[in-house]
Structure formats: C-alpha cells, structure tokens
Enzyme design. Sequence first.
Site, PDB file in Angstrom:
ATOM      1  N   GLU A  36       0.818  -1.235   0.000  1.00 40.02           N
ATOM      2  CA  GLU A  36       0.000   0.000   0.000  1.00 40.02           C
ATOM      3  C   GLU A  36       0.844   1.274   0.000  1.00 40.02           C
ATOM      4  O   GLU A  36       0.722   2.128   0.862  1.00 40.02           O
ATOM      5  CB  GLU A  36      -0.952  -0.033   1.209  1.00 40.02           C
ATOM      6  CG  GLU A  36      -1.797  -1.301   1.227  1.00 40.02           C
ATOM      7  CD  GLU A  36      -2.705  -1.432   2.433  1.00 40.02           C
ATOM      8  OE1 GLU A  36      -2.731  -0.523   3.270  1.00 40.02           O
ATOM      9  OE2 GLU A  36      -3.379  -2.466   2.532  1.00 40.02           O
TER      10      GLU A  36
ATOM     11  N   GLU B 137      -6.026 -10.655  -1.183  1.00 38.23           N
ATOM     12  CA  GLU B 137      -6.872 -10.392  -0.014  1.00 38.23           C
ATOM     13  C   GLU B 137      -8.362 -10.290  -0.385  1.00 38.23           C
ATOM     14  O   GLU B 137      -9.090  -9.454   0.108  1.00 38.23           O
ATOM     15  CB  GLU B 137      -6.440  -9.083   0.674  1.00 38.23           C
ATOM     16  CG  GLU B 137      -4.977  -9.020   1.021  1.00 38.23           C
ATOM     17  CD  GLU B 137      -4.599  -7.770   1.784  1.00 38.23           C
ATOM     18  OE1 GLU B 137      -5.502  -7.047   2.246  1.00 38.23           O
ATOM     19  OE2 GLU B 137      -3.389  -7.511   1.939  1.00 38.23           O
TER      20      GLU B 137
HETATM   21  O1  G3I Z   1      -3.935  -9.293  18.753  1.00 35.07           O
HETATM   22  C1  G3I Z   1      -3.435  -8.012  19.101  1.00 35.07           C
HETATM   23  C2  G3I Z   1      -3.332  -7.876  20.575  1.00 35.07           C
HETATM   24  O2  G3I Z   1      -2.359  -8.800  21.065  1.00 35.07           O
HETATM   25  C3  G3I Z   1      -2.888  -6.453  20.873  1.00 35.07           C
HETATM   26  O3  G3I Z   1      -2.801  -6.279  22.255  1.00 35.07           O
HETATM   27  C4  G3I Z   1      -3.904  -5.492  20.278  1.00 35.07           C
HETATM   28  C5  G3I Z   1      -3.481  -4.053  20.590  1.00 35.07           C
HETATM   29  O4  G3I Z   1      -3.292  -3.324  19.435  1.00 35.07           O
HETATM   30  O5  G3I Z   1      -3.932  -5.667  18.875  1.00 35.07           O
HETATM   31  C6  G3I Z   1      -4.321  -6.959  18.486  1.00 35.07           C
HETATM   32  O6  G3I Z   1      -4.063  -7.039  17.131  1.00 35.07           O
HETATM   33  C7  G3I Z   1      -5.057  -6.630  16.244  1.00 35.07           C
HETATM   34  C8  G3I Z   1      -4.839  -7.533  15.025  1.00 35.07           C
HETATM   35  O7  G3I Z   1      -5.676  -7.141  13.942  1.00 35.07           O
HETATM   36  C9  G3I Z   1      -5.070  -8.993  15.363  1.00 35.07           C
HETATM   37  O8  G3I Z   1      -6.403  -9.202  15.596  1.00 35.07           O
HETATM   38  C10 G3I Z   1      -4.789  -5.165  15.856  1.00 35.07           C
HETATM   39  O9  G3I Z   1      -5.160  -4.345  16.941  1.00 35.07           O
HETATM   40  C11 G3I Z   1      -5.638  -4.806  14.654  1.00 35.07           C
HETATM   41  O10 G3I Z   1      -5.271  -3.512  14.189  1.00 35.07           O
HETATM   42  C12 G3I Z   1      -5.349  -5.802  13.533  1.00 35.07           C
HETATM   43  O11 G3I Z   1      -6.184  -5.490  12.415  1.00 35.07           O
HETATM   44  C13 G3I Z   1      -5.732  -6.038  11.172  1.00 35.07           C
HETATM   45  C14 G3I Z   1      -5.392  -4.877  10.229  1.00 35.07           C
HETATM   46  O12 G3I Z   1      -5.032  -5.395   8.936  1.00 35.07           O
HETATM   47  C15 G3I Z   1      -4.218  -4.067  10.757  1.00 35.07           C
HETATM   48  O13 G3I Z   1      -3.072  -4.890  10.843  1.00 35.07           O
HETATM   49  C16 G3I Z   1      -6.871  -6.865  10.572  1.00 35.07           C
HETATM   50  O14 G3I Z   1      -7.080  -8.021  11.373  1.00 35.07           O
HETATM   51  C17 G3I Z   1      -6.523  -7.293   9.159  1.00 35.07           C
HETATM   52  O15 G3I Z   1      -7.645  -7.923   8.533  1.00 35.07           O
HETATM   53  C18 G3I Z   1      -6.122  -6.088   8.293  1.00 35.07           C
HETATM   54  O16 G3I Z   1      -5.690  -6.571   7.075  1.00 35.07           O
HETATM   55  C19 G3I Z   1      -5.265  -5.573   6.114  1.00 35.07           C
HETATM   56  C20 G3I Z   1      -4.055  -6.096   5.354  1.00 35.07           C
HETATM   57  O17 G3I Z   1      -3.024  -6.403   6.269  1.00 35.07           O
HETATM   58  C21 G3I Z   1      -3.605  -5.097   4.309  1.00 35.07           C
HETATM   59  N1  G3I Z   1      -4.705  -4.764   3.393  1.00 35.07           N
HETATM   60  C22 G3I Z   1      -5.918  -4.285   4.066  1.00 35.07           C
HETATM   61  C23 G3I Z   1      -6.395  -5.318   5.080  1.00 35.07           C
HETATM   62  C24 G3I Z   1      -7.690  -4.857   5.737  1.00 35.07           C
HETATM   63  O18 G3I Z   1      -7.441  -3.690   6.485  1.00 35.07           O
END
Ligand code: G3I
Length: 336
Positions: free
Chosen positions: A129, A246
Amino acid sequence: EQTLGELAAASGLLFGCAVSSDHLSNDPSFAALVSRETSILVAEWEMKRAAVQRLEGVWDFSGGDAIAAFAARNGQKLRGHALVWHYEGPDWLKQRLAEAPDERLLTDMITRSCLHYRGQIHSWDVVNEVVDPAEGQADGLRVSSHWYRAFGEGYLETAFHAARASDPDALLFYGDYGVEMDHPDHEKKRVAVLKVIEKLKKQGAPIDGFGVQGHLDPFRTRFDERIYARFLWELQGFGLKLMVTEFDVADRFGPADVVKRDAEIAAVAGRFAEVSLANPAMIGFLAWGLTDRYSWLADYPDYKWPDGQRPRGLPYDADLRPKPMRAALAAAFTER
Ligand code: G3I
C-alpha cells in the site's frame, strides 16, 4: 466434491486465505476447513512489524511460526505479509525514524524476517500500500508514510534488495488495494501503481510480482471487466507474476434480503475471479479469510453494521457452510 485448492491446482493456481494462529489452534472445525480447502496461507496479522517487533529489540516470530507449522503439516505454501507498511508503525519505530532515519530500522525487519522464514515462503509482500494519489504528491506515492518521510522513495528499492539478499528464492511482491473498480480514484491508483513498478524495474529492483488485494465494494462502486483486465495486462507487461492476495466482498450496502445479497456477491466474485484468472501471469488467489465467522469486515469502521448483521463477503458462512460465492469461485477456477 473437489476442494477449491484442488480445482485451483488443476488450473495451475494456488488458492488460499488469511488466517490467525489462535483461530487455527482454538477452532478445530475451522482448522479442518482451512486444511481441506486451501493450498496456501497468509498471516492476517502475525507476520507484520506490529506483531513481530512490538518493542524495539524484542523479536517475536511465534505467531507466524505456528501458521508456518500448520501449513507445513498440511503441505500448504505460505505467503509472507508484510515487511514494509505505513500502518501500525509500531509507535516506538515511528519515534526512532523521526529522531534518526537509520536505514537499519527499515532493513532489520526485512532481513530478520526473510532469514527466519527462509525456505518456507512462497512469496513476500515486501512493500504494501505505497501509493495514495489523494495525497497529491510525488507521482501518487504515499508521502505521509513514515518510510517515505524518512528515506524518500528510495525505501522501495532498498526494501526489495534487502529481501532478495536474505531470501533469494521467495517471490518478491508489491501489493495494493483500490485498483480493481471502475472509479476515478481507482484509476488514479492504477496509474500510480504502474509508475512505481516502472521505476522499480528501471532501477533494477528485484520485484517479481504484484498483489491485487481484491477488497471489492461492488455495492458502492462498479466492477468493469475490461478496465480490470487491462490493468492486469499492463502489470503482466512488466514481466510480473500476479496474485489476488486479499479477496473479499464488502456487502454492507447490499440488498437487505440475504438470498439476493449472496447471489449478487457470488456474481461479482465470479466475474472478478474469471477476469483475474484469464491473465496467464496469475499464479494465486487468496481470500482475506475463508468464513464469515472471522472477517475483518465485521470491524470495518465505515460500515457500522446494523445490530445482528454480519458480513457475508467470504466463501463460507459463519457456520462454515458453503455460500454461492464458493460455487462461483469453483466455476472460475474450473473454466480457466
Ligand atoms: O492481537 C493483538 C493484541 O495482542 C494487541 O494487544 C492489540 C493491541 O493493538 O492488537 C491486536 O491485534 C489486532 C490484530 O488485527 C489482530 O487481531 C490489531 O489491533 C488490529 O489492528 C489488527 O487489524 C488487522 C489490520 O489489517 C491491521 O493490521 C486486521 O485483522 C486485518 O484484517 C487487516 O488486514 C489488512 C491487510 O493487512 C492489508 N490490506 C488491508 C487489510 C484490511 O485492512
């Protein structure tokens, strides 16, 4: 009945999905579905910087290792996602970059991750991105990224060379979203993506492929086969391999009637998959999850789902039953 992985394989294609290690270990029926239907996996979060290097100097590959072990046990391949991204810093990293733009802050993650997973990775999303024409600068590059602010556009080339040096066998990809639909913003992104790739190729950066993320929002934007096919053709023109990395369908604004909604989701999924696979450079098709039980779309801030409504944008429903989308993907894989 043949699985999606088998149907895809018959057409020279990998089919898979994003997973998390806790869903694989805590939900046996989900784990069984994933191991049956897919031939490649990607970590939804656990191989990203925010998970791997939560704190400076502390490296934690345990989540990715668990997914890699699951894939190895099931003879599945593994995608690495994502070595360089503007999102989810983590904060300590953005701090350090602002103090001193030391290139090791960029290359450390790449080198350690590529060495750690060497021999296990089919393809890496090396940079993710990196364009945002809405920012109106520098050929549509995402200039607000802490990576761009620290190193200018050279960080892109540096990232690919660092990855190649640490894992000469993995395919090295650049992935992006918002490039699939008939919409002026998507057109601007396609132009910017092609510019980035043209420059990287000119610089001799070892880029092997482009990942079309495929987060479709068909109830708010139109999908036009010709426009999307032409974009894939232009990418192929650079000698790149292609993957859909994705895929899912945002159905928040779809018809209220579930049967109608599922049918319309399946129709656009089938058209999108057919055009994707019509390009001979396409080597893999991954959905961003396999079942509505675990879809990031449920938490998508824009959608404010009415209570009780859940996203239906993946091939299996929340009870792990196949939806019309599965049949549409199966047909597209077969027709290739
Ligand atoms: O599991 C952790 C936890 O241990 C931690 O304490 C907490 C505090 O921030 O975060 C938790 O992790 C979360 C993670 O998902 C796992 O569930 C993050 O907060 C949360 O931001 C994260 O969201 C992911 C997001 O990317 C950001 O990384 C989504 O699941 C995921 O579907 C999304 O995927 C992205 C692709 O990587 C790139 N393209 C877009 C796509 C959708 O946004």
